[in-house]
Design a protein around this motif. Structure first.
Motif, PDB file in Angstrom:
ATOM      1  N   LEU A 178       0.717  -1.223  -0.137  1.00  0.00           N
ATOM      2  CA  LEU A 178      -0.033  -0.159  -0.202  1.00  0.00           C
ATOM      3  C   LEU A 178       0.836   1.228  -0.048  1.00  0.00           C
ATOM      4  CD1 LEU A 178      -2.525  -1.179   2.775  1.00  0.00           C
ATOM      5  CD2 LEU A 178      -3.052  -1.170   0.538  1.00  0.00           C
ATOM      6  N   THR A 179       0.394   2.208  -0.534  1.00  0.00           N
ATOM      7  CA  THR A 179       1.005   3.463  -0.610  1.00  0.00           C
ATOM      8  C   THR A 179       1.531   3.940   0.752  1.00  0.00           C
ATOM      9  OG1 THR A 179      -0.057   4.052  -2.637  1.00  0.00           O
ATOM     10  CG2 THR A 179       1.459   5.995  -1.769  1.00  0.00           C
ATOM     11  N   GLY A 180       0.729   3.972   1.627  1.00  0.00           N
ATOM     12  CA  GLY A 180       1.046   4.324   3.041  1.00  0.00           C
ATOM     13  C   GLY A 180       1.922   3.432   3.695  1.00  0.00           C
ATOM     14  N   THR A 181       2.040   2.184   3.435  1.00  0.00           N
ATOM     15  CA  THR A 181       3.022   1.188   4.010  1.00  0.00           C
ATOM     16  C   THR A 181       4.354   1.491   3.306  1.00  0.00           C
ATOM     17  OG1 THR A 181       1.114  -0.463   3.855  1.00  0.00           O
ATOM     18  CG2 THR A 181       3.610  -1.423   4.242  1.00  0.00           C
ATOM     19  N   TYR A 222       5.464   4.322   2.157  1.00  0.00           N
ATOM     20  CA  TYR A 222       6.133   5.717   2.715  1.00  0.00           C
ATOM     21  C   TYR A 222       6.570   5.542   4.144  1.00  0.00           C
ATOM     22  CZ  TYR A 222       6.003   8.030  -1.772  1.00  0.00           C
ATOM     23  OH  TYR A 222       6.570   8.084  -2.778  1.00  0.00           O
ATOM     24  N   THR A 223       5.655   4.612   4.955  1.00  0.00           N
ATOM     25  CA  THR A 223       6.045   4.352   6.261  1.00  0.00           C
ATOM     26  C   THR A 223       7.362   3.717   6.386  1.00  0.00           C
ATOM     27  OG1 THR A 223       4.068   3.832   6.851  1.00  0.00           O
ATOM     28  CG2 THR A 223       5.549   2.928   8.236  1.00  0.00           C
TER      29      THR A 223
END
Lengths: 115, 355
Positions: free
Chosen positions: A42-45, A47-48
């Motif tokens: 996922l994009t959030g994963t 960038y995390t």
């Protein structure tokens, strides 16, 4: 940083950057390919993971460019990141080699029996 | 540099294929500094990712980015010290919560009920359900964590916290002599505050390596086994207020039991802090996980010896004493780790080999 096993998404992101610097969307696509379609970051994963890897100095921003009006920031492995990925690869290889050795042994025994 | 727009730029998506998730506020959720640096790039990647996705998957993408933004705003990401400290605390809070739950499950379901509280409930099934609701999820969470499944472990912890609150409300009846003690349960590792620390810890920084998982399980068992043994041997069939006072040995043993969890967790902290390459945020996290043991009060029947109306004073005494014990263990662990490092530095190192 204390030596620890890498979590799978982290290892896949480092692997995606091992041969060339890549931008965010390309890393997602590369991880999908490397994992044989099993891991869709996922994009959030992503960038995390990128934030943490930047903070740990395992990756760095290589360069930025604008392509078709879209900003692309390319990330690359640092020397430390390459060392960590190398160590992780060796650890995984040792595990695979041991599994293969034991499987080969079990094939040599009649009926795949145990000693 | 001008700040990017606060939602995904529509120019990045063909309007006809714009999923609902892409129209939700996103970049505005990020802190201004981060947004100025990464906002445009994240918007680009998000737009490219969701353009061919169904509404559900696109919403999941949005939720993951919103969570990322929330962590950055609260400084609880794995790149922030606070995030790494909570991630260091999380496995040990789980170990503490699960270990204590094992003891409570034993005491609540298997051992005889000295206070005959089950009888107040009419049907033992209700009692069983209440005990299981508050202890079962924590034990299951430990099992999932031991298998490297942190997300289900976290969901079970949430369930365990809710179960504990529900059970506490159900257990507390008017004029219940235990009503003064029960709220302190919420401060223990399986309570609201420590449980919340576990829930907000960034999952990507929690140590779920085989070594980390082994450490979590070992800590839980190191807490649960001795405390269970004591619970079994300490059992008294009749605890009415007219019984003879506890013997000095029993009192000492109970005091040791209260200090035991803090001792085990402080030892874990010492091992991390005293390591050759100490992981300080993790060690600080373990120290954070030790603090809830301040609320580890002796079994409620202990107080029945105090005159009526003096429970509040007795509890205050125990809380102060526990705080002293917990801080003493933490200070000792820190001192020993510092001594170990000082000793290591003073030892002569081997000269490099020349060829």
């Amino acid at each position: 940083m204390a030596a620890r096993h890498l979590q799978e998404p982290t290892r896949l992101v480092l692997t995606a950057l091992a041969d060339a610097p890549r931008h965010g969307y390309a890393i997602i696509q590369e991880v999908l390919a490397i994992s044989g379609g099993r891991t869709k970051l996922l994009t959030g994963t992503l960038y995390t993971a990128l934030d943490r890897l930047l903070q740990q100095e395992l990756i760095q921003v290589d360069h930025e460019e604008v392509v078709a009006g879209k900003l692309r920031r390319y990330f690359a492995l640092t020397d430390q990141g390459r060392d960590v990925l190398t160590a992780e690869t060796q650890r995984l290889r040792a595990g695979v080699a041991e599994a293969e050795r034991r499987l080969a042994l079990s094939r040599l025994q009649p009926n795949g029996g145990t000693a | 540099m001008t700040a990017p727009p606060l939602t995904t730029p529509e120019s990045l998506l063909p309007p006809a294929r714009l999923p609902l998730a892409a129209r939700l506020p996103l970049l505005g959720l990020y802190p201004a500094k981060y947004r100025a640096t990464y906002g445009e790039e994240i918007a680009t990647v998000f737009a490219e990712t969701v353009q061919d996705l169904g509404p559900g998957t696109a919403l999941r993408e949005w939720a993951a980015l919103a969570a990322h933004a929330g962590r950055l705003r609260t400084r609880l990401s794995s790149a922030d010290p606070a995030g790494r400290i909570t991630a260091g605390a999380a496995p040990f809070i789980l170990a503490g919560g699960a270990g204590l739950s094992m003891v409570q499950l034993l005491v609540g379901l298997i051992l005889p009920d000295p206070l005959r509280r089950i009888e107040q409930w009419g049907h033992p099934a209700i009692w069983t359900a209440l005990v299981v609701a508050q202890t079962g999820p924590w034990i299951l969470a430990l099992i999932f964590a031991s298998l490297g499944r942190w997300t289900p472990a976290r969901l079970l912890v949430l369930l365990g916290i809710l179960g504990r609150i529900g059970a506490m409300l159900a257990f507390t009846t008017p004029n219940d002599p235990l009503a003064d003690v029960l709220p302190y349960d919420l401060l223990l590792p399986f309570g609201i505050l420590p449980g919340t620390v576990l829930l907000i810890a960034p999952a990507d920084a929690v140590d779920i390596s085989p070594h980390g998982r082994g450490e979590t399980v070992l800590t839980a068992l190191a807490l649960a086994v001795p405390m269970s043994v004591l619970a079994i041997f300490w059992f008294r069939p009749d605890l009415s207020p007219t019984i003879a006072p506890f013997s000095r040995t029993e009192v000492n043993l109970l005091d040791v039991t209260v200090a035991w969890p803090a001792a085990v967790m402080s030892l874990a902290m010492l091992l991390h802090l005293g390591a050759r390459r100490p992981d300080r945020p993790r060690a600080t996290g373990i120290a954070l996980a030790v603090l809830p043991w301040t609320a580890m009060l002796p079994p409620a029947s202990y107080y029945l010896l105090a005159p009526p109306g003096l429970w509040a004073q007795v509890i205050s005494y125990f809380l102060l004493r526990n705080a002293g014990v917990v801080l003493a263990f933490l200070a000792t662990a820190t001192l020993l780790a510092a001594l170990r490092h000082a000793l290591h530095r003073s030892l002569p190192t081997d000269p490099p080999e020349t060829t």
